[in-house]
Design a protein around this motif. Structure first.
Motif, short mmCIF file in Angstrom:
data_model
loop_
_atom_site.label_atom_id
_atom_site.label_comp_id
_atom_site.label_asym_id
_atom_site.label_seq_id
_atom_site.Cartn_x
_atom_site.Cartn_y
_atom_site.Cartn_z
N THR A 110 0.84 -1.21 0.00
CA THR A 110 0.00 0.00 0.00
C THR A 110 0.86 1.25 0.00
O THR A 110 0.56 2.24 -0.68
CB THR A 110 -0.93 0.01 1.23
OG1 THR A 110 -1.73 -1.17 1.23
CG2 THR A 110 -1.84 1.22 1.21
N ARG A 143 -10.83 7.97 -3.82
CA ARG A 143 -10.73 6.78 -4.66
C ARG A 143 -9.29 6.31 -4.79
O ARG A 143 -9.01 5.10 -4.79
CB ARG A 143 -11.32 7.05 -6.04
CG ARG A 143 -12.85 7.01 -6.08
CD ARG A 143 -13.37 7.06 -7.49
NE ARG A 143 -13.04 8.32 -8.15
CZ ARG A 143 -13.32 8.60 -9.42
NH1 ARG A 143 -13.92 7.69 -10.18
NH2 ARG A 143 -13.02 9.77 -9.94
N PHE A 147 -8.02 2.79 -3.54
CA PHE A 147 -7.35 1.90 -4.51
C PHE A 147 -6.02 1.40 -3.96
O PHE A 147 -5.68 0.22 -4.08
CB PHE A 147 -7.14 2.64 -5.83
CG PHE A 147 -6.26 1.91 -6.81
CD1 PHE A 147 -6.76 0.86 -7.56
CD2 PHE A 147 -4.92 2.25 -6.96
CE1 PHE A 147 -5.95 0.16 -8.45
CE2 PHE A 147 -4.10 1.56 -7.85
CZ PHE A 147 -4.61 0.51 -8.59
N SER A 148 -5.25 2.30 -3.34
CA SER A 148 -3.94 1.92 -2.78
C SER A 148 -4.10 0.86 -1.69
O SER A 148 -3.39 -0.16 -1.67
CB SER A 148 -3.23 3.16 -2.23
OG SER A 148 -3.00 4.11 -3.23
N THR A 151 -5.64 -2.56 -3.21
CA THR A 151 -4.66 -3.26 -4.04
C THR A 151 -3.53 -3.82 -3.18
O THR A 151 -3.05 -4.94 -3.42
CB THR A 151 -4.08 -2.31 -5.10
OG1 THR A 151 -5.14 -1.74 -5.87
CG2 THR A 151 -3.12 -3.03 -6.03
#
Length: 313
Positions: A110, A143, A147-148, A151
């Motif tokens: 992350t 967002r 997303f970080s 993922t």
């Protein structure tokens, strides 16, 4: 045979520097000092970013996320290390090892992505200043942060499953301070080359792609900054971006060394020191780098402290 059936009842033995017991006390002191500074520094940044309205911008939103990451990143390994040293223990349960592996990998991945997002934020701020508010709006920032995190945890689950499913034939001694992929792979009694290739591909995606995007962003930023006529403007732009580049260099340099080469080629003691650096020292240095080199952060810290002092009186 899988790892769960082989070790869930026995756990693992963390060797650390067991062959050099004289290093235990210096390591304890380093861990205590670094962890104390990590907690104080990162909590301070989070509090200041939340309480000071002038820091309610995308740059400091991502910086607060980075502080949360660094705090959790270190906490996932240091308390257990401190307990083992103080109690003269070397063991960790199977579930504890799995949790440590997943959390450490997730937060590390992350951070790779978050640092890339932060570089994009600086690129837009310096190279597209008139469009900054439109591009880096609140929804987009949320967002990108989400997303970080998502993922990073997805990457961690994949790498952890690949690593933990390798047969180890009763081997329990992990030549490290905590459960990390390169050290765990060395326990396998099967051919690790196929799994190493898969892990290498995952590491390339999560390490080299973000660092490439960061370098491209800062290439454009350097061109834009050199065109600024005001020396004060250039100094401020380089100061803000310089802090980020120092953090990127420290984190990515050590992580790439550990994860983009075969575990068999890594010197065991040097690998341990590198892991300690990016897992413990870097999270401690990040708040110092951002606060000491950032006038806005120092000013916000003074305002928040003044406000707290006035409330108490």
């Amino acid at each position: 045979m899988n790892w769960a059936n082989d070790s869930s009842s026995k756990g693992f033995i963390l060797l650390g520097f067991s062959d050099s017991p004289w290093l235990q006390m210096p390591l304890l002191v380093v861990l205590l000092i670094s962890y104390t500074f990590t907690i104080f520094g990162n909590v301070s940044i989070m509090v200041v970013c939340i309480l000071d309205p002038k820091l309610h911008t995308p740059m400091y939103f991502f910086l607060a996320n980075l502080s949360i990451l660094d705090l959790c990143y270190t906490t996932s390994i240091v308390p257990h290390m401190l307990a083992n040293i103080c109690l003269n223990k070397t063991t960790i349960s199977y579930s504890g090892c799995v949790a440590q592996l997943i959390i450490f990998l997730a937060l590390g991945a992350t951070e790779c992505l978050l640092l890339a997002v932060m570089s994009f934020d600086r690129f837009v701020a310096i190279c597209r200043p008139l469009h900054y508010v439109v591009i880096m709006n609140c929804w987009f920032c949320l967002r990108m942060a989400a997303f970080s995190w998502l993922t990073g945890f997805s990457h961690s689950v994949l790498q952890s499953c690949l690593t933990l499913n390798m047969p180890r034939c009763g081997h329990r001694e992990v030549d490290h301070f905590f459960c990390e992929v390169p050290a765990l792979l060395k326990l396998s009694c099967a051919d690790t080359k196929p799994i190493e290739a898969e892990l290498f591909f995952c590491s390339v995606l999560i390490l080299l792609i973000p660092v490439t995007l960061i370098l491209i962003s800062y290439g454009f930023i350097a061109q834009a900054v050199l065109k600024i006529r005001s020396s004060e403007g250039r100094r401020k732009a380089f100061g803000t971006c310089g802090s980020h580049m120092v953090v990127v260099s420290l984190f990515f340099g050590t992580a790439i060394y550990m994860y983009l080469q075969p575990p068999s080629s890594t010197s065991k003691d040097w690998g341990k020191m590198v892991s300690l650096f990016y897992g413990i020292i870097t999270p401690m240095l990040n708040p110092l780098i951002y606060s000491l080199r950032n006038k806005d952060m120092k000013g916000a810290f003074k305002r928040v402290m003044s406000r707290i002092f006035l409330i108490k009186n």
